[in-house]
Design an enzyme around this catalytic site. Structure first.
Site, PDB file in Angstrom:
ATOM      1  N   ASP A 139      -7.779  -4.209  -0.511  1.00  0.00           N
ATOM      2  CA  ASP A 139      -8.312  -4.474  -1.844  1.00  0.00           C
ATOM      3  C   ASP A 139      -8.262  -5.962  -2.173  1.00  0.00           C
ATOM      4  OD1 ASP A 139      -8.808  -1.717  -2.627  1.00  0.00           O
ATOM      5  OD2 ASP A 139      -6.644  -1.496  -2.675  1.00  0.00           O
ATOM      6  N   HIS A 158       0.859  -1.186   0.000  1.00  0.00           N
ATOM      7  CA  HIS A 158       0.000   0.000   0.000  1.00  0.00           C
ATOM      8  C   HIS A 158       0.888   1.225   0.000  1.00  0.00           C
ATOM      9  CE1 HIS A 158      -3.040   2.928   1.310  1.00  0.00           C
ATOM     10  NE2 HIS A 158      -3.938   2.043   0.938  1.00  0.00           N
TER      11      HIS A 158
END
Length: 431
Positions: A365, A308
């Site tokens: 995600d 991330h």
């Protein structure tokens, strides 16, 4: 550097100037360089705004190094375990958790605003049957100001609140209708006896001809996902909402702009990319080959859903959602090869030194895509669900921005690298 200032020197001119050093509740100090050009005649250059604070905000705090996410000071772990998405909506917008009466009143207001104007049903018919649902979302949400223009006085706190209520309440109805349009089914009206997440699932999957019962595990998982996605500081779509809103555009237009930004595969579309990656791998027996490709610097293949930009530690939302993903997989009938691949990938990534050393942990995600697929939600609806969840963050950030006494229209500067000044040459004189 003093205790509360930072000194900047322009070596080209020898001029120096001091700038205030601002301290927040958490996080690093911030140099206020708003007068940098005035004092030293230079701008800063910061592509992607990696080192630039665009605003002051009291809504959300992220510490990417430590893997911390706070909504109004409350750790996301506590909210995910003990709260609900509607309560988180109240917390984000009003700044405090509601008492029983406040929550009951808020729930009643959400129910009151859950339907959309009937004319919007015909508006959907103007979109091609196979249009991407996010394309429809951008258009329909932007059009809300044409139907609900009775509360668009930007400086009126009550108008701000009504518009916020309308957006939060109507977004699931609008989103479900996008799906129904894409599959040629009639739009399902909201059922105010259901909870927020369950109501959305009912509008997505029920049809007039058959009875439909919402799976409570699915509703709980969706409520959790909405909570985890509710806000995430000054990301691309939130910054877009603030920038659009800084021109005093109405909140529906600003949120529509945010939906457009969220649509990008590098932002809200990342969970769609996870499913496409799993489809490319195709079978669990191919995983080792694709892992090797991911490690090869000369190969364009990338594992989606790992690492991330902000979190350099394990994404705290991923820790929470991983448990729900396992529970969700227990509710699916049959064996889905993509879900099998995802579990194997997770297992490898959490043990492989290549991923551990680079802190490429599975992110939110990765797991959200798995959960949506287990629910039977089509891939092109993943980002739409993200937009439902993020609506409260967008409208809260807009509300904070519009009431900031230091607010001014967003106007970034640039480093110009084009042609130097030159004279126009008539076409007949050009070689």
């Amino acid at each position: 550097m003093g205790n509360d200032t930072v000194t900047v020197t322009n070596n080209a001119t020898g001029k120096s100037a001091e700038f205030p050093l601002l301290k927040g509740t958490h996080g690093p100090d911030v140099a206020d360089i708003s007068t940098l050009y005035q004092k030293l005649g230079i701008f800063t250059y910061d592509p992607g705004f990696k080192s630039t604070g665009s605003c002051k905000s009291a809504i959300t705090f992220i510490d990417g190094e430590e893997g911390i996410l706070l909504y109004r000071g409350y750790p996301i772990e506590q909210l995910a375990e003990q709260s609900s998405y509607p309560e988180v909506c109240y917390l984000l917008y009003y700044g405090e958790l509601p008492n029983k009466k406040q929550y009951a009143d808020f729930d009643k207001i959400m129910n009151h605003h859950s339907m959309v104007n009937e004319s919007l049903r015909t508006f959907y018919q103007g979109f091609h049957h196979n249009a991407h649902p996010m394309a429809i979302m951008v258009g329909v949400v932007g059009a809300l100001s044409a139907f609900y223009h009775d509360s668009l006085e930007i400086g009126d706190l009550r108008h701000q609140e009504i518009s916020a209520h309308r957006l939060i309440a109507k977004m699931p109805t609008i989103a479900a209708a996008c799906y129904k349009h894409s599959v040629g089914q009639p739009m399902v009206y909201p059922n105010n006896k259901m909870g927020y997440a369950a109501n959305f699932l009912n509008m997505m999957f029920s049809v007039p001809a058959d009875d439909y019962e919402v799976n409570p595990v699915h509703a709980r998982a969706l409520d959790l996902l909405f909570t985890l996605h509710a806000d995430h500081e000054q990301n691309a779509s939130t910054s877009t909402v603030r920038l659009a809103g800084s021109s005093e555009a109405n909140p529906f237009a600003a949120v529509s702009a945010g939906i457009g930004a969220l649509w990008g595969p590098a932002h809200g579309g990342a969970n769609e990319a996870v499913i496409r990656m799993l489809e490319e791998i195709g079978d669990a027996k191919n995983i080792d080959k694709f892992i090797a490709r991911a490690k090869d610097k000369n190969d364009t293949f990338r594992l989606m859903g790992f690492g991330h930009r902000v979190y350099k530690n394990y994404d705290p939302r991923a820790r929470i959602i991983a448990k729900m993903a396992k529970e969700m997989l227990g509710t699916t009938s049959g064996t889905d090869p993509l879900l099998e691949i995802s579990l194997k990938l997770e297992e490898i990534a959490l043990k492989d030194e290549y991923f551990i050393g680079r802190k490429l942990y599975p992110n939110v995600d990765f797991y959200s895509g798995i959960i949506y697929k287990a629910m039977g939600i089509p891939t092109n609806m993943f980002t739409v669900l993200f937009s439902i969840a993020r609506t409260i963050g967008w409208i809260t950030q807009w509300h904070e921005m519009i009431n900031d006494p230091q607010r001014s229209i967003g106007r970034p500067r640039q480093l110009y690298t084009g042609a130097a000044k030159r004279d126009y040459v008539p076409i007949n004189a050009r070689g």
